[in-house]
Scaffold this active site. Structure first.
Site, PDB file in Angstrom:
ATOM      1  N   HIS A 191       0.821  -1.222   0.000  1.00  0.00           N
ATOM      2  CA  HIS A 191       0.000   0.000   0.000  1.00  0.00           C
ATOM      3  C   HIS A 191       0.854   1.271   0.000  1.00  0.00           C
ATOM      4  O   HIS A 191       0.331   2.357  -0.260  1.00  0.00           O
ATOM      5  CB  HIS A 191      -0.923   0.043   1.218  1.00  0.00           C
ATOM      6  CG  HIS A 191      -1.972  -1.023   1.220  1.00  0.00           C
ATOM      7  ND1 HIS A 191      -2.881  -1.172   0.192  1.00  0.00           N
ATOM      8  CD2 HIS A 191      -2.258  -1.996   2.121  1.00  0.00           C
ATOM      9  CE1 HIS A 191      -3.684  -2.194   0.465  1.00  0.00           C
ATOM     10  NE2 HIS A 191      -3.328  -2.724   1.620  1.00  0.00           N
ATOM     11  N   ASP A 215      -2.477 -10.515  -2.793  1.00  0.00           N
ATOM     12  CA  ASP A 215      -3.075 -10.135  -1.511  1.00  0.00           C
ATOM     13  C   ASP A 215      -4.559  -9.806  -1.711  1.00  0.00           C
ATOM     14  O   ASP A 215      -4.969  -9.400  -2.805  1.00  0.00           O
ATOM     15  CB  ASP A 215      -2.333  -8.903  -0.971  1.00  0.00           C
ATOM     16  CG  ASP A 215      -2.737  -8.523   0.441  1.00  0.00           C
ATOM     17  OD1 ASP A 215      -2.010  -8.883   1.374  1.00  0.00           O
ATOM     18  OD2 ASP A 215      -3.787  -7.863   0.609  1.00  0.00           O
ATOM     19  N   HIS A 220      -6.102  -7.302  -0.738  1.00  0.00           N
ATOM     20  CA  HIS A 220      -6.300  -5.862  -0.972  1.00  0.00           C
ATOM     21  C   HIS A 220      -5.503  -5.400  -2.189  1.00  0.00           C
ATOM     22  O   HIS A 220      -4.396  -5.893  -2.434  1.00  0.00           O
ATOM     23  CB  HIS A 220      -5.851  -5.074   0.256  1.00  0.00           C
ATOM     24  CG  HIS A 220      -6.563  -5.476   1.512  1.00  0.00           C
ATOM     25  ND1 HIS A 220      -6.062  -6.440   2.371  1.00  0.00           N
ATOM     26  CD2 HIS A 220      -7.743  -5.070   2.033  1.00  0.00           C
ATOM     27  CE1 HIS A 220      -6.899  -6.596   3.390  1.00  0.00           C
ATOM     28  NE2 HIS A 220      -7.934  -5.784   3.205  1.00  0.00           N
ATOM     29  N   ASP A 261      -4.411 -13.102   2.963  1.00  0.00           N
ATOM     30  CA  ASP A 261      -5.665 -12.656   3.594  1.00  0.00           C
ATOM     31  C   ASP A 261      -6.880 -12.952   2.705  1.00  0.00           C
ATOM     32  O   ASP A 261      -7.994 -12.532   3.008  1.00  0.00           O
ATOM     33  CB  ASP A 261      -5.614 -11.168   4.004  1.00  0.00           C
ATOM     34  CG  ASP A 261      -4.896 -10.283   3.014  1.00  0.00           C
ATOM     35  OD1 ASP A 261      -4.569 -10.745   1.905  1.00  0.00           O
ATOM     36  OD2 ASP A 261      -4.669  -9.089   3.342  1.00  0.00           O
TER      37      ASP A 261
HETATM   38  C1  6XA Z   1      -7.930  -1.211   6.739  1.00  0.00           C
HETATM   39  C2  6XA Z   1      -7.438  -2.516   6.218  1.00  0.00           C
HETATM   40  C3  6XA Z   1      -6.006  -2.498   5.861  1.00  0.00           C
HETATM   41  C4  6XA Z   1      -5.662  -3.688   5.028  1.00  0.00           C
HETATM   42  C5  6XA Z   1      -4.217  -4.007   5.046  1.00  0.00           C
HETATM   43  C6  6XA Z   1      -3.851  -5.162   4.202  1.00  0.00           C
HETATM   44  N1  6XA Z   1      -7.363  -0.793   7.950  1.00  0.00           N
HETATM   45  N2  6XA Z   1      -3.354  -4.922   3.012  1.00  0.00           N
HETATM   46  O1  6XA Z   1      -3.960  -6.315   4.513  1.00  0.00           O
HETATM   47  O2  6XA Z   1      -2.937  -5.862   2.191  1.00  0.00           O
HETATM   48 ZN    ZN Z   2      -4.199  -7.333   2.479  1.00  0.00          ZN
END
Ligand code: 6XA
Ligand code: ZN
Length: 345
Positions: A159, A195, A197, A284
């Protein structure tokens, strides 16, 4: 497969995050990496080595000098104010405000972040710096001829944009490693982000470039973090047009749907024909992940690794997310084992 790991990740342990209107203990916690390391050892994936220190130069290839200066010095400024809690942002330069860089620590923290999900603690800089070195050390092994390597990075990175932290990420380990391949003579690198996200930081960093191809399979940003990037119509710009592919999938997606997207992403990557592949390896997508909505099961990760191996490229795996702590090790190592098995075929 060689694994690179540093204990320094323990230096980063955020206290809490805001979720469902409550402050809860951070899901991104040190035991995540400990469980992965334990599985790597138990299943004898291969040698585990500590990182070398390649210094700041390869990190500066991706992140701006002002962002790095701010991040490295933020905790000391916070401590000087006599504060003890985690340093967390709460005001961002959203659309109707000005993108000025204020003098205040909190103003600057808002300027250099896109959400409140990346707490800075006393050890966060060191942990993130070491995590980047873990990625670079694994990258060096692949550059030197290893068919694959696993960078057991924590904190994660996908991110983080060139001058933004957020979503548990500070330094973009996958981007730093991809750039290192290019700086050491490779001409085309592909990053596949599996991932749950969208890897918004990685996409931003390479969006206008044709030397790094980016594909990401993730929860539809209409409904899922990071909400503001990761849509299917984002294909790159300028020289990078045609080098970015997003596969947003609906909540509840299981292996059949996910595998379809993986096949499409792999076909695109095959057509791009990179010299090396970087995998942003988040698990995840697991059915019991506490903050995610896909339904992959543990054996699916073996098949994921097999499909990735079929691309036939030297491959660097970089650890990203995964919060079902007890299963994260099994699932991550399943990908690596599935890859190894298919490669040795
Ligand atoms: C919001 C969720 C953050 C996701 C982080 C993550 N606080 N990114 O797993 O791959
Ligand atoms: Zn993630």
């Amino acid at each position: 497969m060689l694994t690179i790991y540093s204990d320094d990740h323990h230096l980063h342990h955020g206290r809490c995050e805001l979720i469902d209107g409550e402050l809860k203990p951070c899901f991104e916690m040190p035991s995540r990496a400990d469980h992965v390391l334990q599985q790597v050892r138990e299943r004898r994936l291969g040698e585990v080595r500590g990182p070398e220190d390649f210094g700041r130069a390869p990190i500066e290839r991706i992140h701006t000098p002002d962002y790095l200066r701010f991040f490295e010095g933020a905790w000391a400024r916070w401590a000087q104010l006599g504060k003890g809690g985690d340093l967390l942002p709460f005001t961002w330069p959203a659309r109707t405000l000005r993108g000025v860089l204020p003098d205040s620590l909190h103003g600057q923290l808002g300027y250099y972040s896109f959400d409140g999900g990346a707490p800075i603690t006393a050890g966060t800089w060191q942990a993130a710096y070491s995590s980047a070195q873990v990625a670079l050390t694994a990258q060096a092994a692949v550059q030197a001829g290893a068919h694959s390597a696993f960078a057991l990075c924590r904190p994660p990175g996908h991110h983080a944009a060139s001058d933004l932290m957020g979503g548990y990420c500070y330094l973009n380990n996958a981007a730093i490693a991809a750039q290192a391949f290019l700086d050491q003579g490779k001409r085309k690198v592909a990053i596949l982000d599996v991932d749950y996200h969208h890897g918004n930081g990685t996409q931003e960093i390479f969006y206008a470039r044709s030397d790094v191809f980016f594909a990401s399979i993730h929860g539809d940003p209409q409904a899922e973090f990071p909400f503001f990037l990761g849509y299917a119509d984002e294909h790159g710009e300028g020289d990078g047009l045609g080098c970015n592919f997003n596969y947003p999938l609906p909540a509840g997606s299981g292996w059949a749907t996910w595998r379809g997207a993986l096949d499409e992403a792999c076909e695109r990557i095959g057509a791009y024909d990179p010299e090396v592949l970087v995998i942003s390896l988040g698990v995840d997508t697991f059915k019991d992940d506490p903050i995610s909505q896909f339904k992959l099961d543990s054996p699916d990760y073996l098949a994921m690794g097999e499909r990735i191996a079929q691309l036939g490229k030297p491959t660097l795996f970089i650890m990203e997310g995964g919060y079902a702590v007890a299963e994260i090790g099994v699932n991550a190592v399943n990908v690596l084992e599935g890859f190894e098995r298919a490669r040795q075929g």
